[in-house]
Scaffold this motif. Structure first.
Motif, PDB file in Angstrom:
ATOM      1  N   GLU A 103       1.022 -11.209  -1.802  1.00 13.11           N
ATOM      2  CA  GLU A 103       2.541 -11.203  -1.590  1.00 13.11           C
ATOM      3  C   GLU A 103       3.358 -11.281  -2.823  1.00 13.11           C
ATOM      4  N   ALA A 104       3.070 -10.167  -3.703  1.00 15.44           N
ATOM      5  CA  ALA A 104       3.683 -10.101  -4.912  1.00 15.44           C
ATOM      6  C   ALA A 104       5.158  -9.905  -4.738  1.00 15.44           C
ATOM      7  N   TYR A 105       5.521  -9.391  -3.543  1.00 15.53           N
ATOM      8  CA  TYR A 105       6.947  -8.927  -3.435  1.00 15.53           C
ATOM      9  C   TYR A 105       7.742  -9.483  -2.154  1.00 15.53           C
ATOM     10  N   VAL A 162      -4.179 -17.347 -14.038  1.00 20.96           N
ATOM     11  CA  VAL A 162      -3.161 -16.730 -15.191  1.00 20.96           C
ATOM     12  C   VAL A 162      -2.673 -15.333 -14.620  1.00 20.96           C
ATOM     13  N   GLY A 163      -1.620 -15.195 -13.907  1.00 21.70           N
ATOM     14  CA  GLY A 163      -1.051 -14.299 -13.078  1.00 21.70           C
ATOM     15  C   GLY A 163      -1.936 -14.126 -11.964  1.00 21.70           C
ATOM     16  N   SER A 164      -1.236 -13.314 -11.013  1.00 19.77           N
ATOM     17  CA  SER A 164      -1.934 -12.998  -9.884  1.00 19.77           C
ATOM     18  C   SER A 164      -3.376 -12.153 -10.121  1.00 19.77           C
ATOM     19  N   ASP A 165      -3.183 -11.310 -10.890  1.00 16.48           N
ATOM     20  CA  ASP A 165      -4.388 -10.423 -11.551  1.00 16.48           C
ATOM     21  C   ASP A 165      -5.601 -11.170 -11.753  1.00 16.48           C
ATOM     22  N   ASP A 166      -5.255 -12.492 -12.413  1.00 16.80           N
ATOM     23  CA  ASP A 166      -6.438 -13.206 -12.363  1.00 16.80           C
ATOM     24  C   ASP A 166      -7.115 -14.020 -11.225  1.00 16.80           C
ATOM     25  N   VAL A 167      -5.970 -14.622 -10.338  1.00 16.02           N
ATOM     26  CA  VAL A 167      -6.137 -14.772  -8.997  1.00 16.02           C
ATOM     27  C   VAL A 167      -6.972 -13.956  -8.063  1.00 16.02           C
ATOM     28  N   LEU A 168      -6.356 -12.672  -8.043  1.00 13.82           N
ATOM     29  CA  LEU A 168      -7.106 -11.807  -7.314  1.00 13.82           C
ATOM     30  C   LEU A 168      -8.608 -11.267  -7.984  1.00 13.82           C
ATOM     31  N   ALA A 169      -8.874 -11.309  -9.174  1.00 13.31           N
ATOM     32  CA  ALA A 169     -10.056 -10.960  -9.863  1.00 13.31           C
ATOM     33  C   ALA A 169     -10.932 -12.103  -9.156  1.00 13.31           C
ATOM     34  N   PHE A 223      -4.676  -6.303   1.263  1.00 13.15           N
ATOM     35  CA  PHE A 223      -3.612  -5.223   0.971  1.00 13.15           C
ATOM     36  C   PHE A 223      -2.336  -6.323   0.675  1.00 13.15           C
ATOM     37  N   PRO A 224      -1.419  -5.594  -0.188  1.00  8.72           N
ATOM     38  CA  PRO A 224      -0.087  -6.307  -0.470  1.00  8.72           C
ATOM     39  C   PRO A 224       0.696  -6.028   0.810  1.00  8.72           C
ATOM     40  N   ASN A 225       1.622  -7.090   0.894  1.00 10.09           N
ATOM     41  CA  ASN A 225       2.722  -7.100   1.804  1.00 10.09           C
ATOM     42  C   ASN A 225       3.934  -7.633   1.208  1.00 10.09           C
ATOM     43  N   THR A 249      -2.309   2.052  -2.861  1.00 12.35           N
ATOM     44  CA  THR A 249      -2.107   0.783  -2.705  1.00 12.35           C
ATOM     45  C   THR A 249      -2.065   0.187  -4.227  1.00 12.35           C
ATOM     46  N   TYR A 250      -2.170  -0.957  -4.455  1.00 12.93           N
ATOM     47  CA  TYR A 250      -2.100  -1.806  -5.908  1.00 12.93           C
ATOM     48  C   TYR A 250      -3.291  -1.241  -6.477  1.00 12.93           C
ATOM     49  N   SER A 251      -3.398  -0.344  -7.764  1.00 15.94           N
ATOM     50  CA  SER A 251      -4.543   0.395  -8.206  1.00 15.94           C
ATOM     51  C   SER A 251      -5.320  -0.322  -9.013  1.00 15.94           C
ATOM     52  N   MET A 288       4.723 -15.058 -18.774  1.00 12.65           N
ATOM     53  CA  MET A 288       3.944 -16.402 -18.772  1.00 12.65           C
ATOM     54  C   MET A 288       2.598 -16.327 -18.131  1.00 12.65           C
ATOM     55  N   ARG A 289       2.329 -15.362 -17.328  1.00 13.46           N
ATOM     56  CA  ARG A 289       1.351 -14.995 -16.569  1.00 13.46           C
ATOM     57  C   ARG A 289       1.036 -16.256 -15.591  1.00 13.46           C
ATOM     58  N   ILE A 290       1.637 -16.393 -14.523  1.00  9.98           N
ATOM     59  CA  ILE A 290       1.403 -17.346 -13.261  1.00  9.98           C
ATOM     60  C   ILE A 290       1.005 -16.854 -12.190  1.00  9.98           C
ATOM     61  N   GLY A 291      -0.009 -17.128 -11.394  1.00 12.00           N
ATOM     62  CA  GLY A 291      -0.128 -16.483 -10.139  1.00 12.00           C
ATOM     63  C   GLY A 291      -0.833 -17.699  -9.173  1.00 12.00           C
ATOM     64  N   ASN A 345       3.487  -3.506   0.729  1.00 11.22           N
ATOM     65  CA  ASN A 345       2.633  -2.743  -0.242  1.00 11.22           C
ATOM     66  C   ASN A 345       3.091  -2.172  -1.297  1.00 11.22           C
ATOM     67  N   ALA A 346       2.410  -1.976  -2.416  1.00 12.74           N
ATOM     68  CA  ALA A 346       2.743  -1.430  -3.607  1.00 12.74           C
ATOM     69  C   ALA A 346       1.711  -0.053  -3.753  1.00 12.74           C
ATOM     70  N   PRO A 347       2.617   0.989  -4.075  1.00 11.33           N
ATOM     71  CA  PRO A 347       3.902   1.484  -4.667  1.00 11.33           C
ATOM     72  C   PRO A 347       4.906   1.594  -3.669  1.00 11.33           C
ATOM     73  N   ARG A 403       0.315 -15.047  -4.408  1.00 12.31           N
ATOM     74  CA  ARG A 403       1.876 -14.945  -4.846  1.00 12.31           C
ATOM     75  C   ARG A 403       1.559 -14.754  -6.502  1.00 12.31           C
ATOM     76  N   THR A 404       2.937 -14.302  -7.072  1.00  7.34           N
ATOM     77  CA  THR A 404       2.989 -14.719  -8.406  1.00  7.34           C
ATOM     78  C   THR A 404       4.229 -14.975  -8.919  1.00  7.34           C
ATOM     79  N   PHE A 405       4.421 -15.232 -10.131  1.00  4.56           N
ATOM     80  CA  PHE A 405       5.464 -15.824 -10.858  1.00  4.56           C
ATOM     81  C   PHE A 405       6.297 -14.633 -11.536  1.00  4.56           C
ATOM     82  N   SER A 406       5.539 -13.417 -11.467  1.00  7.87           N
ATOM     83  CA  SER A 406       5.978 -12.282 -12.386  1.00  7.87           C
ATOM     84  C   SER A 406       7.036 -11.403 -11.934  1.00  7.87           C
ATOM     85  N   LYS A 407       7.355 -11.513 -10.769  1.00  6.64           N
ATOM     86  CA  LYS A 407       8.562 -10.517 -10.000  1.00  6.64           C
ATOM     87  C   LYS A 407       9.583 -11.255  -9.699  1.00  6.64           C
ATOM     88  N   SER A 408       9.528 -11.972  -8.617  1.00  6.04           N
ATOM     89  CA  SER A 408      10.789 -12.913  -8.198  1.00  6.04           C
ATOM     90  C   SER A 408      11.142 -14.123  -9.001  1.00  6.04           C
TER      91      SER A 408
HETATM   92  C1  LIG Z   1       2.574  -7.097 -10.029  1.00  3.99           C
HETATM   93  C2  LIG Z   1       1.371  -7.275  -9.026  1.00  3.99           C
HETATM   94  C3  LIG Z   1       0.486  -7.982  -9.165  1.00  3.99           C
HETATM   95  C4  LIG Z   1       0.206  -8.749 -10.251  1.00  3.99           C
HETATM   96  O1  LIG Z   1       0.948  -9.687 -10.826  1.00  3.99           O
HETATM   97  P1  LIG Z   1       0.567 -10.760 -12.157  1.00  3.99           P
HETATM   98  O2  LIG Z   1       1.020 -11.808 -11.397  1.00  3.99           O
HETATM   99  O3  LIG Z   1       1.670 -10.160 -13.006  1.00  3.99           O
HETATM  100  O4  LIG Z   1      -0.557 -10.569 -12.504  1.00  3.99           O
HETATM  101  C5  LIG Z   1      -0.436  -8.201  -8.031  1.00  3.99           C
HETATM  102  N1  LIG Z   1      -0.501  -7.667  -7.123  1.00  3.99           N
HETATM  103  C6  LIG Z   1       0.584  -6.788  -6.836  1.00  3.99           C
HETATM  104  C7  LIG Z   1       0.717  -5.726  -5.486  1.00  3.99           C
HETATM  105  C8  LIG Z   1       1.647  -6.452  -7.808  1.00  3.99           C
HETATM  106  O5  LIG Z   1       2.369  -5.540  -7.703  1.00  3.99           O
END
Ligand SMILES: *Cc1c(COP(=O)(O)O)cnc(C)c1O
Length: 350
Positions: free
Chosen positions: A179-181, A81-88, A147-149, A107-109, A214-217, A151-153, A203-208
């Motif tokens: 790889e959110a971005y 349910v979003g990549s937040d769920d996957v990452l957790a 880490f994100p690649n 990095t992502y906080s 919808m919350r998909i990761g 990186n955020a922010p 990965r996530t469906f939230s950005k691209s």
């Molecule tokens: C936006 C973001 C997420 C979370 O994305 P969701 O799929 O909306 O939970 C995870 N990691 C990074 C680095 C992000 O920027």
């Protein structure tokens, strides 16, 4: 203090960007996509039925669609349910060492929040003066790496050689690349999957894919890692992903043309915006994401942030050491970026 209070789990939660409920605003503070999802996603909405039944706990339709899209086997894909769920879930599944996990200081906080929540020891090596990860910092003994690649922010992207050298040095632990971005211009670490069984790509469906609502990761990796994630997920809650999300996620994957078109548009808008920012006296690390992390040579980030808000323009400001004179600005539509540039011009008297 009451006796039971000491048994309450103490965590400082993640603070998401504001979601103001205004009719008219320019919202560039949470890296959402300014375009709607594919029309095919919206058409699917009318075909959703059988909501009285539980959704498929294996999320097979979406798992198959994602696996097919990336040329993987379904057993290599985990959906959440979003990549937040996957990452957790990945923190809980893979980071169970006494040694500290490693992720950058900037990095992502959410990473330190999950580490605190699950009582995982962690260390945050400092980025260098150009906001780049120093790979030597990730060559010491650790309990895992994430880490994100890009990186955020910061928006800073590292190439595959760089990622591979970190993987090579860390074959005894799980390395997660968030790889959110990645769709906004980088090369995915996916091609390293056959070589490194300890790699998990998220990965996530939230950005691209314009589907933050919808919350998909998802995560991709070798079958053992994916199996381990499924075991933990099914020890927690089997029905996390609702049926509409499953159907609409599949529809998004099926409309590659729309996806590519919108991503290209955002990249083009970003490149123009970089030029405009530079002309206005901003500097920023080069971004391969759908945002730019910028600082101005004279005007204070916090003041700009507050003045923009008064005009209904929402940017992201982080009141934390080292980055408290920076603004993270999401890439909106061309019109939105023009309006923002016009605001900057008037605010900076240019
Ligand atoms: C936006 C973001 C997420 C979370 O994305 P969701 O799929 O909306 O939970 C995870 N990691 C990074 C680095 C992000 O920027």
């Amino acid at each position: 203090m009451k006796a039971w209070e000491k048994n309450i789990r103490k965590v400082v939660p993640y603070v998401p960007g504001e979601q103001p409920q205004l009719e008219k605003m320019i919202k560039l503070n949470t890296n959402e996509n300014p375009y709607p999802p594919s029309p095919k996603v919206m058409e699917t909405r009318d075909k959703i039925e059988n909501l009285r039944l539980y959704p498929d706990p294996m999320v097979s339709k979406l798992v198959n669609a994602i696996a097919g899209y990336h040329g993987l086997e379904p057993e290599q894909v985990f959906v959440g349910v979003g990549s937040d769920d996957v990452l957790a879930m990945a923190f809980l599944t893979f980071f169970n060492s006494e040694k500290p996990i490693l992720f950058p200081d900037i990095t992502y906080s959410f990473y330190d929040v999950w580490a605190e929540l699950y009582k995982i020891p962690y260390k945050q090596p400092e980025l260098d003066e150009n906001f780049r990860i120093r790979k030597e910092d990730y060559m010491e003994e650790n309990g895992g790496v994430i880490f994100p690649n890009p990186n955020a922010p910061t928006g800073v992207y590292e190439n595959l050689d760089f990622i591979e050298s970190i993987l090579k040095a860390n074959q005894d632990v799980i390395v997660i690349i968030d790889e959110a971005y990645i769709d906004f211009g980088g090369t995915s670490a996916l091609e390293l999957l056959p070589k490194y069984e300890n790699l998990l790509v998220v990965r996530t469906f939230s950005k691209s894919r314009s589907m933050a609502g919808m919350r998909i990761g998802y995560a991709m990796g070798n079958k053992e890692l994916i199996q381990a994630l499924n075991v933990v997920k099914h020890s927690y809650n089997s029905y996390t992903m609702n049926q509409p999300s499953i159907c609409m996620g599949v529809a998004s994957i099926e409309d590659e043309e729309y996806f590519k078109d919108k991503v290209e548009k955002i990249i083009a808008t970003r490149e123009q915006f970089k030029k405009d920012l530079a002309e206005l006296g901003f500097s920023f690390p080069d971004s391969k994401s759908n945002f730019v992390f910028a600082t101005h040579k004279t005007a204070k980030a916090k003041d700009i942030f507050e003045a923009a808000k008064k005009e209904g323009i929402f940017l992201r400001y982080f009141n934390q050491p080292k980055i408290d004179n920076y603004l993270r600005i999401s890439i909106g539509t061309e019109e939105e970026m023009k309006a923002l540039v016009a605001f900057f011009k008037s605010y900076l008297n240019q």
